[in-house]
Write an enzyme that holds these catalytic residues in place. Structure first.
Site, mmCIF file in Angstrom:
data_model
loop_
_atom_site.group_PDB
_atom_site.id
_atom_site.type_symbol
_atom_site.label_atom_id
_atom_site.label_comp_id
_atom_site.label_asym_id
_atom_site.label_seq_id
_atom_site.Cartn_x
_atom_site.Cartn_y
_atom_site.Cartn_z
ATOM 1 N N ASP A 29 52.306 56.981 46.786
ATOM 2 C CA ASP A 29 52.882 55.879 47.555
ATOM 3 C C ASP A 29 52.554 54.566 46.831
ATOM 4 O O ASP A 29 51.999 54.580 45.719
ATOM 5 C CB ASP A 29 52.428 55.908 49.026
ATOM 6 C CG ASP A 29 50.952 55.538 49.215
ATOM 7 O OD1 ASP A 29 50.268 55.268 48.214
ATOM 8 O OD2 ASP A 29 50.502 55.520 50.373
ATOM 9 N N CYS A 78 47.595 58.647 47.195
ATOM 10 C CA CYS A 78 47.831 57.579 48.172
ATOM 11 C C CYS A 78 46.520 56.814 48.320
ATOM 12 O O CYS A 78 45.645 56.928 47.447
ATOM 13 C CB CYS A 78 48.374 58.122 49.499
ATOM 14 S SG CYS A 78 47.231 59.103 50.472
ATOM 15 N N HIS A 97 38.516 79.238 43.623
ATOM 16 C CA HIS A 97 38.444 80.033 44.850
ATOM 17 C C HIS A 97 39.698 79.935 45.719
ATOM 18 O O HIS A 97 40.036 80.890 46.406
ATOM 19 C CB HIS A 97 37.243 79.586 45.703
ATOM 20 C CG HIS A 97 35.919 79.958 45.097
ATOM 21 N ND1 HIS A 97 34.737 79.855 45.773
ATOM 22 C CD2 HIS A 97 35.608 80.443 43.861
ATOM 23 C CE1 HIS A 97 33.733 80.253 44.983
ATOM 24 N NE2 HIS A 97 34.241 80.604 43.817
ATOM 25 N N HIS A 137 38.843 86.301 46.692
ATOM 26 C CA HIS A 137 39.480 85.025 47.048
ATOM 27 C C HIS A 137 40.965 85.219 47.350
ATOM 28 O O HIS A 137 41.530 84.536 48.192
ATOM 29 C CB HIS A 137 39.282 83.997 45.932
ATOM 30 C CG HIS A 137 37.838 83.772 45.602
ATOM 31 N ND1 HIS A 137 36.945 83.281 46.527
ATOM 32 C CD2 HIS A 137 37.125 84.019 44.475
ATOM 33 C CE1 HIS A 137 35.740 83.210 45.981
ATOM 34 N NE2 HIS A 137 35.818 83.655 44.739
ATOM 35 N N THR A 169 43.897 57.126 50.377
ATOM 36 C CA THR A 169 42.728 58.011 50.519
ATOM 37 C C THR A 169 42.978 59.414 49.990
ATOM 38 O O THR A 169 42.044 60.198 49.863
ATOM 39 C CB THR A 169 42.367 58.160 52.011
ATOM 40 O OG1 THR A 169 43.524 58.672 52.682
ATOM 41 C CG2 THR A 169 41.950 56.833 52.626
HETATM 42 C C1 RB5 Z 1 49.042 53.361 53.304
HETATM 43 O O1 RB5 Z 1 48.653 52.171 53.888
HETATM 44 C C2 RB5 Z 1 47.935 54.392 53.495
HETATM 45 O O2 RB5 Z 1 47.882 54.771 54.829
HETATM 46 C C3 RB5 Z 1 48.153 55.592 52.594
HETATM 47 O O3 RB5 Z 1 48.131 55.178 51.273
HETATM 48 C C4 RB5 Z 1 47.134 56.709 52.687
HETATM 49 O O4 RB5 Z 1 45.837 56.224 52.543
HETATM 50 C C5 RB5 Z 1 47.273 57.600 53.849
HETATM 51 O O5 RB5 Z 1 46.518 58.573 54.030
#
Ligand code: RB5
Length: 183
Positions: A38, A95, A128, A163, A97
């Protein structure tokens, strides 16, 4: 008689049938990855692309390509469907996180996506769990750590055996079967 895959640094792989002597190659080919992200993952993606270019690993960048706000599930779905359709051997998603984009990818049957912020989890996730998607969080890991995580994941090989039995059980859950044996 065992069969092993060997992945070289360049993404070239070959599958060897071990018969004792001589061992022989039964399949060879190239690893082709799909990358998706993203707007928050854009900058980290460039570092990962640099690594793949250094290692001469083929990839398709499925976007996004600008800082304009987008929705990560769109890119998760593109990468995930490309893998289950057989166009790609695996994928890397980024993205903020790595959480949202991995959750979205895991909704596509056949996808085993893992979000990692350390190389050890990335290694074990392939050995695994035979993960076919690696997700990274650009707000969580820096470029150099992310490259170590990607390399660790790319160099690892699935160990199969017990596995595989567990992955088969995961597939059963995916297809709506109950694993409850009453014990
Ligand atoms: C976008 O603001 C953010 O929510 C996205 O990049 C991600 O971290 C979602 O899990």
């Amino acid at each position: 008689m065992c069969t092993y895959y060997f992945f070289r640094r360049t993404g070239y792989f070959f599958k060897v049938k071990k018969t004792g002597s001589p061992n022989y190659i039964v399949e060879r080919g190239f690893l082709v990855l799909a990358i998706g992200n993203d707007h928050i993952g854009l900058e980290l993606k460039q570092a990962i692309i640099d690594l793949l270019c250094e290692r001469e690993i083929k990839f398709d960048d499925l976007g996004c390509h600008s800082n304009t706000r987008v929705d990560y599930p769109v890119f998760a779905q593109k990468v995930a469907e490309g893998i289950v359709e057989g166009t790609y051997s695996g994928g890397i998603l980024i993205c903020g996180t790595g959480v949202g984009i991995s959750i979205a990818a895991n909704k596509v049957p056949g996808i085993r996506a893992v979000v990692c912020s350390d190389p050890y989890s990335a290694l074990l996730s392939k050995q695994h769990n035979n993960t076919n998607v690696l997700a990274l969080g650009s707000r969580v890991v820096g470029a150099e750590l992310a490259k170590m995580i990607v390399s660790s994941w790319l160099d690892a090989e699935f160990e199969a055996g017990r596995h595989q039995t567990r992955l088969d059980m995961i597939s059963q859950i995916e297809s709506g079967q109950s694993l409850d044996t009453g014990k």
